[in-house]
Design a protein around this motif. Structure first.
Motif, PDB file in Angstrom:
ATOM      1  N   ALA A 237       0.838  -1.203   0.000  1.00  0.00           N
ATOM      2  CA  ALA A 237       0.000   0.000   0.000  1.00  0.00           C
ATOM      3  C   ALA A 237       0.870   1.249   0.000  1.00  0.00           C
ATOM      4  N   CYS A 238       1.974   1.210   0.744  1.00  0.00           N
ATOM      5  CA  CYS A 238       2.898   2.346   0.793  1.00  0.00           C
ATOM      6  C   CYS A 238       3.536   2.583  -0.582  1.00  0.00           C
ATOM      7  N   VAL A 239       3.952   1.515  -1.256  1.00  0.00           N
ATOM      8  CA  VAL A 239       4.568   1.628  -2.584  1.00  0.00           C
ATOM      9  C   VAL A 239       3.557   2.155  -3.592  1.00  0.00           C
TER      10      VAL A 239
ATOM     11  N   ALA B 118       1.518   6.533  -7.009  1.00  0.00           N
ATOM     12  CA  ALA B 118       0.353   7.321  -7.422  1.00  0.00           C
ATOM     13  C   ALA B 118       0.575   8.806  -7.151  1.00  0.00           C
ATOM     14  N   LEU B 119       1.116   9.151  -5.986  1.00  0.00           N
ATOM     15  CA  LEU B 119       1.381  10.554  -5.668  1.00  0.00           C
ATOM     16  C   LEU B 119       2.429  11.152  -6.598  1.00  0.00           C
TER      17      LEU B 119
ATOM     18  N   ALA C 161       3.594  14.853 -11.187  1.00  0.00           N
ATOM     19  CA  ALA C 161       4.463  15.066 -12.343  1.00  0.00           C
ATOM     20  C   ALA C 161       3.902  16.169 -13.228  1.00  0.00           C
ATOM     21  N   PRO C 162       4.796  16.999 -13.807  1.00  0.00           N
ATOM     22  CA  PRO C 162       4.312  18.033 -14.720  1.00  0.00           C
ATOM     23  C   PRO C 162       3.765  17.394 -16.004  1.00  0.00           C
TER      24      PRO C 162
END
Length: 180
Positions: free
Chosen positions: A10-12, A17-18, A23-24
């Motif tokens: 879940a952390c990975v 996802a974040l 990302a630009p």
């Protein structure tokens, strides 16, 4: 890295996802903006390094010659690019085969219908200061390109010279273009 249980995964997944959301926005250059021989005022996409490889062929008598040419350039802004061309088999003079030409290109902000750009370059091989004025215009979906070039030492002969060129990029549907 060894994951223990669902919390590790879940952390990975959350981290990936974040990062993806933060990302630009990426922007690609369309290949329908220019021909292989005319820049059309192209200045690339800022934040990228442009590496292009062209292979040109010509016939002299019964023999075929080629000239691989590399472009390396860095777009500083949307309207300013610094770069250089390197050809390992130059046709400019017979003294050497290698040719290097650093350049800087400035373009007015490109509109869909028309554009104008100036390029200043120095051909190390012939010792020539070169300049180009590029014009582009879109008419009924066809991109027309024009160029006027001047050289302080054309073809390494010690005499100034010039060149006028034109081209077009013609769409053949949504994903296919012919550049002449």
């Amino acid at each position: 890295m060894r994951m223990r249980g669902w919390r590790g995964w879940a952390c990975v997944v959350t981290t990936v996802a974040l990062l993806a959301l933060a990302a630009p926005v990426a922007e690609a250059q369309g290949v329908h903006q220019r021909t292989p021989n005319l820049s059309g005022g192209w200045t690339g996409t800022p934040g990228t390094i442009q590496l292009h490889f062209d292979h040109r062929f010509w016939l002299l008598g019964e023999r075929i010659f080629n000239s691989p040419t590399f472009l390396v350039a860095v777009p500083a802004t949307r309207s300013l690019m610094f770069g250089g061309h390197y050809a390992s088999n130059s046709r400019v003079t017979g003294a050497s085969t290698n040719e290097w030409e650093p350049f800087v290109r400035w373009a007015l902000p490109v509109e869909r219908e028309a554009g104008v750009a100036l390029t200043a370059a120095y051909n190390v091989h012939s010792g020539s200061m070169d300049a180009e004025l590029s014009l582009t215009r879109e008419v009924s979906g066809v991109r027309l390109l024009g160029a006027a070039r001047i050289f302080s030492d054309a073809q390494g002969r010690g005499e100034a010279g010039g060149f006028l060129g034109g081209g077009a990029v013609v769409p053949l549907g949504t994903w296919f273009f012919v550049a002449v």
